[in-house]
Write a protein that holds these residues in place. Structure first.
Motif, short mmCIF file in Angstrom:
data_model
loop_
_atom_site.label_atom_id
_atom_site.label_comp_id
_atom_site.label_asym_id
_atom_site.label_seq_id
_atom_site.Cartn_x
_atom_site.Cartn_y
_atom_site.Cartn_z
N ASN B 10 0.83 -1.21 0.00
CA ASN B 10 0.00 0.00 0.00
C ASN B 10 0.86 1.25 0.00
N ARG B 13 4.23 2.72 3.22
CA ARG B 13 4.26 3.51 4.44
C ARG B 13 4.80 2.64 5.57
N LEU B 15 4.33 2.80 8.58
CA LEU B 15 3.36 2.48 9.61
C LEU B 15 2.54 1.26 9.25
N SER B 16 2.69 0.79 8.02
CA SER B 16 1.82 -0.28 7.56
C SER B 16 2.51 -1.64 7.49
N PHE B 17 3.72 -1.73 7.93
CA PHE B 17 4.39 -3.02 7.89
C PHE B 17 3.66 -4.04 8.73
N GLU B 18 3.57 -5.23 8.25
CA GLU B 18 2.89 -6.23 9.08
C GLU B 18 3.59 -7.58 9.10
N GLN B 34 8.99 1.12 13.75
CA GLN B 34 7.61 1.45 14.14
C GLN B 34 6.98 0.32 14.94
N GLY B 35 7.78 -0.32 15.77
CA GLY B 35 7.28 -1.37 16.64
C GLY B 35 7.16 -2.73 15.99
N ARG B 63 14.21 8.44 15.29
CA ARG B 63 14.79 8.11 16.59
C ARG B 63 15.36 6.71 16.50
N ASP B 86 12.21 4.58 15.14
CA ASP B 86 10.90 5.23 15.03
C ASP B 86 11.01 6.35 14.01
N ILE B 87 10.08 6.34 13.08
CA ILE B 87 10.01 7.41 12.10
C ILE B 87 8.90 8.36 12.56
N LEU B 88 9.23 9.59 12.80
CA LEU B 88 8.26 10.57 13.31
C LEU B 88 8.00 11.59 12.21
N TYR B 89 6.79 11.58 11.70
CA TYR B 89 6.49 12.40 10.53
C TYR B 89 6.10 13.81 10.92
#
Lengths: 272, 98
Positions: B10, B13, B15-18, B34-35, B63, B86-89
């Protein structure tokens, strides 16, 4: 004793029945004073929910007028409001929802010159702006005046929320020390925004305000929450105070308000 | 050629890794981004990692293990296995196109 009328007790009964809120919490909401900067994508849900919740005095500052392209996400305004000042349109909607509250309307831009006098009248500030100069101005002023600030940002399918107890918890600059270089981060007008994302983030900001006022739960202090609507995920990051922060660190270099330059003249606070 | 071993269907992004991935070859880094656990092949610096993820380094702060990086230093900061990133947008702002 609570200074709540029968009408208020009935209107807010679903709050009052919550043992964590109760009459005491509703009384705190009635006595609270909140300034919302921007009546756009984020400001709309914030203002609607704070008004409905019975926050006694709500200030809204915004210099823009309603444009038809705003209506896809700025749900406090209606089609008939196009070309009206957003503050007037927002105030009318809020009073329709809840005539028991006071709404202070400021049809002007928030600047280095007017922010400190404005802050004197409010306990909590909500950031619903769509430009970095005003975002940093609000952060710095809230740190200097030790005000609560609930930050919010949106872009495309993403959002960001962070609550700040000025001078006590991590501030926006502890994480984002300086604004990005001009021209590098697109605005919502350029990059687009899924309307409901503004609703999610703005509603979370309103929730944080209500928590801070009532003392319920744990506000998003020293934490930053990123929201990704595409994957429907939240990612929380610890955001401890940065000793090198230029405004709230050990040796602050920013002791007076800075107003960064806008890179285009048409951009206005609250156009998110 | 960099390769980033996460779901990018998608638009990549972060934030969308799974998918959780393990390294199976030399030179691969296991990271928590991102965790989410993931793997990465490529030059071991932050700038290259962001590029491999399809991220514009101008849009974000980074970070590593809790420390915010100087944004001017992304090319010089190295990454290693087990780093938490961590990617902080930057959001809700931005300049008009120049």
């Amino acid at each position: 004793m609570f200074d709540l009328t029968d009408e208020e007790i009935l209107r807010y009964s679903r709050h009052i029945i919550l043992s964590e809120v109760g009459g005491t919490g509703q009384q705190k909401l009635k006595e609270a004073r909140v300034l919302v900067v921007g009546a756009g994508g984020l400001g709309s849900p914030v203002l609607l929910y704070l008004a409905a919740a019975g926050v006694g005095r709500i200030g809204v500052i915004e210099d823009d007028v309603v444009d038809v392209t705003n209506l896809q996400r700025q749900v406090i305004h209606a089609t008939a409001d196009v070309d009206k000042p957003k503050v007037h349109s927002a105030s009318e909607t809020m009073k329709q929802i809840n005539p028991l509250i006071e709404v202070d309307v400021y049809h002007e831009r928030l600047t280095r010159d007017n922010i400190f006098p404005l802050l004197e009248n409010y306990d909590i500030v909500v950031d619903g702006v769509d430009n970095f100069p005003t975002r940093y101005l609000i952060n710095d002023a809230c740190v200097m005046k030790k005000k609560f600030l609930v930050e919010g940002g949106i872009l495309r399918f993403m959002g960001l929320i962070m609550s700040i107890n000025g001078g006590e918890t991590a501030c926006y600059r502890c994480v984002f020390e300086e604004p990005p270089p001009p021209g590098t981060v697109p605005s919502c007008a350029e990059a687009g925004i899924l309307g409901a994302v503004a609703g999610v983030v703005g509603t979370l900001q309103a929730t944080e305000v209500l928590k801070i006022i009532t003392g319920v739960g744990e506000p998003l202090f020293n934490r930053l929450l990123q929201f990704d609507a595409e994957g429907l995920r939240f990612h929380e990051v610890n955001a401890r105070r940065n000793p090198k922060c230029p405004v709230c660190g050990e040796n602050p270099t920013i002791t007076e308000l800075i107003e960064y330059a806008y890179t285009c003249e048409t951009q206005a606070p609250g156009s998110s | 050629m960099s390769e980033f071993g996460s779901n990018s269907e998608n638009g990549g992004r972060v934030l969308s890794f799974e998918r959780e991935e393990k390294c199976h070859s030399a030179g691969c880094l296991e990271l928590v981004v991102q965790g989410k656990a993931t793997h990465y092949h490529g030059p071991r610096n932050v700038d290259s990692l962001l590029r491999a993820m399809g991220e514009n380094s101008l849009y974000a702060n980074v970070r590593i293990n809790g420390d915010v990086l100087d944004r001017r230093d992304f090319e010089n900061v190295s990454i290693k296995t087990d780093d938490t990133i961590d990617i902080l947008y930057f959001m809700g702002g931005g300049a008009c196109s120049t």
